[in-house]
Design a protein around this motif. Structure first.
Motif, PDB file in Angstrom:
ATOM      1  N   ALA A   3      27.148   9.742  20.629  1.00  0.00           N
ATOM      2  CA  ALA A   3      27.421  11.092  21.141  1.00  0.00           C
ATOM      3  C   ALA A   3      26.717  11.281  22.476  1.00  0.00           C
ATOM      4  CB  ALA A   3      26.948  12.122  20.136  1.00  0.00           C
ATOM      5  N   LYS A   6      24.221  17.075  22.147  1.00  0.00           N
ATOM      6  CA  LYS A   6      23.931  17.609  20.821  1.00  0.00           C
ATOM      7  C   LYS A   6      25.146  18.342  20.261  1.00  0.00           C
ATOM      8  CE  LYS A   6      19.032  18.205  21.815  1.00  0.00           C
ATOM      9  NZ  LYS A   6      17.948  19.175  21.997  1.00  0.00           N
ATOM     10  N   GLN A   9      27.619  15.908  18.857  1.00  0.00           N
ATOM     11  CA  GLN A   9      27.122  15.354  17.600  1.00  0.00           C
ATOM     12  C   GLN A   9      27.324  16.346  16.453  1.00  0.00           C
ATOM     13  OE1 GLN A   9      22.924  14.982  17.155  1.00  0.00           O
ATOM     14  NE2 GLN A   9      23.091  13.322  15.700  1.00  0.00           N
ATOM     15  N   THR A  50      24.191   9.524  15.815  1.00  0.00           N
ATOM     16  CA  THR A  50      23.452   9.333  17.060  1.00  0.00           C
ATOM     17  C   THR A  50      22.136  10.101  17.032  1.00  0.00           C
ATOM     18  OG1 THR A  50      25.551   9.162  18.242  1.00  0.00           O
ATOM     19  CG2 THR A  50      23.603   9.573  19.568  1.00  0.00           C
ATOM     20  N   ARG A  52      19.241  12.435  18.382  1.00  0.00           N
ATOM     21  CA  ARG A  52      19.330  13.607  19.255  1.00  0.00           C
ATOM     22  C   ARG A  52      18.321  13.603  20.388  1.00  0.00           C
ATOM     23  NH1 ARG A  52      20.439  19.065  15.828  1.00  0.00           N
ATOM     24  NH2 ARG A  52      22.162  18.245  14.614  1.00  0.00           N
TER      25      ARG A  52
END
Length: 59
Positions: A3, A6, A9, A50, A52
């Motif tokens: 990603a 955020k 994601q 992924t 962050r």
């Protein structure tokens, strides 16, 4: 493919939850709804997993 933000994601996580049947598809909105329709469960899992750290909120 990891990603890029955020927000991406989070949308992938919501779509993945609906794909797996944990949440209703009708609860999805915007990006998560289009991800649900166009991506496989494996692709969504890859985006949702992924890390962050260091990611911007939006790209």
């Amino acid at each position: 493919m990891p990603a890029r933000s955020k927000a991406q994601q989070k949308a992938a996580g919501a779509a993945l939850s609906a794909k797996r049947g944990d949440t209703k598809v009708s609860d999805l909105k915007g990006a998560s709804k289009s991800m649900y329709k166009s991506m496989t469960e494996d692709q969504l899992a890859d985006l949702a997993e992924t890390k962050r750290g260091g990611k911007p909120e939006h790209v």
